[in-house]
Scaffold this motif. Structure first.
Motif, PDB file in Angstrom:
ATOM      1  N   LEU A  86      87.085 -54.002  66.824  1.00 33.20           N
ATOM      2  CA  LEU A  86      88.117 -53.409  65.974  1.00 33.20           C
ATOM      3  C   LEU A  86      89.482 -53.445  66.655  1.00 33.20           C
ATOM      4  O   LEU A  86      90.506 -53.722  66.016  1.00 33.20           O
ATOM      5  CB  LEU A  86      87.728 -51.978  65.615  1.00 33.20           C
ATOM      6  CG  LEU A  86      86.533 -51.865  64.658  1.00 33.20           C
ATOM      7  CD1 LEU A  86      85.953 -50.455  64.673  1.00 33.20           C
ATOM      8  CD2 LEU A  86      86.946 -52.254  63.243  1.00 33.20           C
ATOM      9  N   VAL A  87      89.505 -53.175  67.958  1.00 34.37           N
ATOM     10  CA  VAL A  87      90.778 -53.241  68.700  1.00 34.37           C
ATOM     11  C   VAL A  87      91.329 -54.661  68.656  1.00 34.37           C
ATOM     12  O   VAL A  87      92.531 -54.877  68.422  1.00 34.37           O
ATOM     13  CB  VAL A  87      90.590 -52.776  70.153  1.00 34.37           C
ATOM     14  CG1 VAL A  87      91.837 -53.088  70.985  1.00 34.37           C
ATOM     15  CG2 VAL A  87      90.308 -51.281  70.198  1.00 34.37           C
ATOM     16  N   GLY A  88      90.468 -55.654  68.875  1.00 32.28           N
ATOM     17  CA  GLY A  88      90.907 -57.045  68.828  1.00 32.28           C
ATOM     18  C   GLY A  88      91.494 -57.411  67.481  1.00 32.28           C
ATOM     19  O   GLY A  88      92.538 -58.075  67.399  1.00 32.28           O
ATOM     20  N   ALA A  89      90.851 -56.960  66.409  1.00 28.49           N
ATOM     21  CA  ALA A  89      91.340 -57.255  65.060  1.00 28.49           C
ATOM     22  C   ALA A  89      92.657 -56.536  64.775  1.00 28.49           C
ATOM     23  O   ALA A  89      93.563 -57.105  64.150  1.00 28.49           O
ATOM     24  CB  ALA A  89      90.286 -56.849  64.033  1.00 28.49           C
ATOM     25  N   ILE A  90      92.779 -55.298  65.222  1.00 29.69           N
ATOM     26  CA  ILE A  90      94.016 -54.543  65.013  1.00 29.69           C
ATOM     27  C   ILE A  90      95.174 -55.197  65.748  1.00 29.69           C
ATOM     28  O   ILE A  90      96.278 -55.351  65.195  1.00 29.69           O
ATOM     29  CB  ILE A  90      93.839 -53.077  65.473  1.00 29.69           C
ATOM     30  CG1 ILE A  90      92.886 -52.334  64.528  1.00 29.69           C
ATOM     31  CG2 ILE A  90      95.193 -52.357  65.528  1.00 29.69           C
ATOM     32  CD1 ILE A  90      92.482 -50.960  65.025  1.00 29.69           C
ATOM     33  N   VAL A  91      94.942 -55.585  66.998  1.00 27.32           N
ATOM     34  CA  VAL A  91      96.000 -56.232  67.787  1.00 27.32           C
ATOM     35  C   VAL A  91      96.470 -57.504  67.095  1.00 27.32           C
ATOM     36  O   VAL A  91      97.678 -57.751  66.975  1.00 27.32           O
ATOM     37  CB  VAL A  91      95.487 -56.544  69.217  1.00 27.32           C
ATOM     38  CG1 VAL A  91      96.463 -57.476  69.933  1.00 27.32           C
ATOM     39  CG2 VAL A  91      95.311 -55.252  70.001  1.00 27.32           C
ATOM     40  N   TRP A  92      95.536 -58.303  66.607  1.00 27.14           N
ATOM     41  CA  TRP A  92      95.925 -59.554  65.941  1.00 27.14           C
ATOM     42  C   TRP A  92      96.677 -59.271  64.633  1.00 27.14           C
ATOM     43  O   TRP A  92      97.653 -59.946  64.307  1.00 27.14           O
ATOM     44  CB  TRP A  92      94.701 -60.414  65.678  1.00 27.14           C
ATOM     45  CG  TRP A  92      95.078 -61.774  65.185  1.00 27.14           C
ATOM     46  CD1 TRP A  92      95.009 -62.248  63.904  1.00 27.14           C
ATOM     47  CD2 TRP A  92      95.631 -62.841  65.966  1.00 27.14           C
ATOM     48  NE1 TRP A  92      95.469 -63.536  63.838  1.00 27.14           N
ATOM     49  CE2 TRP A  92      95.871 -63.921  65.098  1.00 27.14           C
ATOM     50  CE3 TRP A  92      95.953 -62.979  67.315  1.00 27.14           C
ATOM     51  CZ2 TRP A  92      96.404 -65.131  65.537  1.00 27.14           C
ATOM     52  CZ3 TRP A  92      96.488 -64.178  67.756  1.00 27.14           C
ATOM     53  CH2 TRP A  92      96.711 -65.238  66.869  1.00 27.14           C
ATOM     54  N   PRO A 314      90.095 -67.358  67.561  1.00 23.74           N
ATOM     55  CA  PRO A 314      90.177 -67.228  69.026  1.00 23.74           C
ATOM     56  C   PRO A 314      91.121 -66.125  69.467  1.00 23.74           C
ATOM     57  O   PRO A 314      90.855 -65.455  70.468  1.00 23.74           O
ATOM     58  CB  PRO A 314      90.680 -68.606  69.480  1.00 23.74           C
ATOM     59  CG  PRO A 314      91.345 -69.195  68.287  1.00 23.74           C
ATOM     60  CD  PRO A 314      90.584 -68.685  67.101  1.00 23.74           C
ATOM     61  N   GLY A 315      92.221 -65.904  68.739  1.00 26.49           N
ATOM     62  CA  GLY A 315      93.174 -64.866  69.132  1.00 26.49           C
ATOM     63  C   GLY A 315      92.558 -63.486  69.094  1.00 26.49           C
ATOM     64  O   GLY A 315      92.629 -62.715  70.068  1.00 26.49           O
ATOM     65  N   ALA A 316      91.940 -63.145  67.963  1.00 26.92           N
ATOM     66  CA  ALA A 316      91.284 -61.843  67.844  1.00 26.92           C
ATOM     67  C   ALA A 316      90.076 -61.761  68.761  1.00 26.92           C
ATOM     68  O   ALA A 316      89.791 -60.701  69.348  1.00 26.92           O
ATOM     69  CB  ALA A 316      90.871 -61.602  66.398  1.00 26.92           C
ATOM     70  N   GLY A 317      89.350 -62.884  68.912  1.00 19.41           N
ATOM     71  CA  GLY A 317      88.175 -62.887  69.774  1.00 19.41           C
ATOM     72  C   GLY A 317      88.521 -62.644  71.231  1.00 19.41           C
ATOM     73  O   GLY A 317      87.842 -61.865  71.919  1.00 19.41           O
ATOM     74  N   ILE A 318      89.590 -63.275  71.708  1.00 21.77           N
ATOM     75  CA  ILE A 318      90.012 -63.077  73.103  1.00 21.77           C
ATOM     76  C   ILE A 318      90.482 -61.636  73.318  1.00 21.77           C
ATOM     77  O   ILE A 318      90.139 -61.004  74.327  1.00 21.77           O
ATOM     78  CB  ILE A 318      91.123 -64.077  73.470  1.00 21.77           C
ATOM     79  CG1 ILE A 318      90.552 -65.495  73.532  1.00 21.77           C
ATOM     80  CG2 ILE A 318      91.768 -63.710  74.802  1.00 21.77           C
ATOM     81  CD1 ILE A 318      91.597 -66.576  73.652  1.00 21.77           C
ATOM     82  N   SER A 319      91.246 -61.118  72.365  1.00 22.40           N
ATOM     83  CA  SER A 319      91.703 -59.733  72.467  1.00 22.40           C
ATOM     84  C   SER A 319      90.522 -58.762  72.527  1.00 22.40           C
ATOM     85  O   SER A 319      90.502 -57.818  73.330  1.00 22.40           O
ATOM     86  CB  SER A 319      92.606 -59.397  71.276  1.00 22.40           C
ATOM     87  OG  SER A 319      93.046 -58.063  71.326  1.00 22.40           O
TER      88      SER A 319
END
Length: 330
Positions: A86-92, A314-319
């Motif tokens: 969820l954090v990764g998705a929010i950041v993206w 990849p952006g959300a996944g890396i985050s």
């Protein structure tokens, strides 16, 4: 198991849901606002209500996200995977919103789940992701461009002898319905995806039986209300990109794009496929706009948007992976 960690993940899920609402509000209303069919606030209010009701019709999509993307271990580690995703998705979402890029909140969430699971020791269902996410991700924009072009071509032929001014006024009114249909489809898809993650958290947290893929009513209600609140907050940066920068839309093109995107969303929901509302409406706008002439579409802007789509997983996944790595230290 203690309910507090589960509650924190649920709150984080609602935070993502809120960003999803204001990030993707433009999907439903940008064309209606840009053609002056609706005022911005009226369009946002209509979209919020349609999102609210649409959320209750997307349970199959929620089940796909909840159990068809990853398997998370039970207990604290599983909850950390959910939180990191969820954090990764929010950041993206926040990053692409800042730059005005209409990326996919749905794919950000799925990319986040995959990245967090890889680092956290969960199981990623690669075949399921390919069949239910990647294939629809590739096909929906192609279908959107083709069908948007065909729908607009049909409109041009059907109204070729009509008075231009009356035709524009008629389609401006019709856009109220097509925008509402688009917003309803957004609720079916995007509120349901968040509900699926909440059910995953409830399962790994011990508050729902493993194998029970039902969506509790309170989860659907909460997801619907929060995404509607986010929608009403608006996403003005992305709205400008969709409404003005891709092509200068008229009411007939706006109607054709919204009707096409809504049809794609309803079909995908019937097939249990979690597709991107952003991909559907953006590609439909390109298709409808291309009937003017190919050069009418600002392909440079379109290229930037497609670049954002490609980078979302990849952006959300890396985050999410970085977040999961930090969470494992505690």
């Amino acid at each position: 198991m203690d309910w507090i960690p589960v509650a924190l993940v649920v709150l984080l899920a609602m935070g993502f849901n809120y960003t999803n609402g204001f990030h993707d509000a433009a999907n439903a209303i940008a064309t209606s606002v840009s053609t002056r069919a609706l005022t911005p606030r009226a369009a946002l209010a209509m979209a919020a209500v349609a999102n609210l009701f649409g959320a209750f019709f997307g349970t199959k999509v929620a089940q796909t996200v909840g159990k068809g993307i990853i398997d998370a271990p039970s207990g604290t580690l599983g909850l950390k995977i959910c939180a990191a995703a969820l954090v990764g998705a929010i950041v993206w979402n926040l990053l692409t919103w800042w730059f005005g890029l209409p990326s996919s909140s749905s794919h950000a969430l799925i990319g986040g789940l995959g990245g967090a699971a890889l680092v956290g020791g969960g199981v990623v269902h690669w075949l399921g992701i390919f069949e239910k996410v990647v294939v629809p991700m590739v096909l929906s924009p192609i279908i959107g461009v083709i069908v948007g072009y065909l729908v607009m071509t049909t409109i041009l032929w059907a109204f070729r002898h009509s008075h231009p001014g009356r035709t524009r006024r008629g389609f401006r009114i019709a856009q109220t319905g097509s925008a509402a249909a688009m917003a309803f489809g957004h609720g079916m898809q995007d509120a349901a995806k968040t509900a699926g993650v909440v059910v995953l958290a409830l399962t790994v947290g011990g508050f729902q039986t493993v194998g029970d893929d039902s969506i509790p009513l309170w989860v659907l209600v909460m997801s619907a209300v929060v995404i509607s609140a986010g929608t009403y907050a608006g996403g003005w940066r992305i709205m400008r990109t969709l409404g003005r920068r891709i092509i200068d839309l008229g009411p007939p093109q706006g109607f054709a794009a919204e009707a096409t995107a809504a049809a794609i969303l309803y079909t995908a929901t019937a097939l249990h496929a979690p597709i991107s509302t952003t991909h559907a409406i953006t590609s439909a706008i390109m298709g409808a706009g291309a009937t003017k002439r190919l050069k009418a579409v600002r392909w440079g802007v379109a290229k930037s948007i497609v670049g954002g789509w490609v980078l979302t997983f990849p952006g959300a996944g890396i985050s999410a992976a970085v977040t999961m790595g930090l969470l494992r230290l505690f």
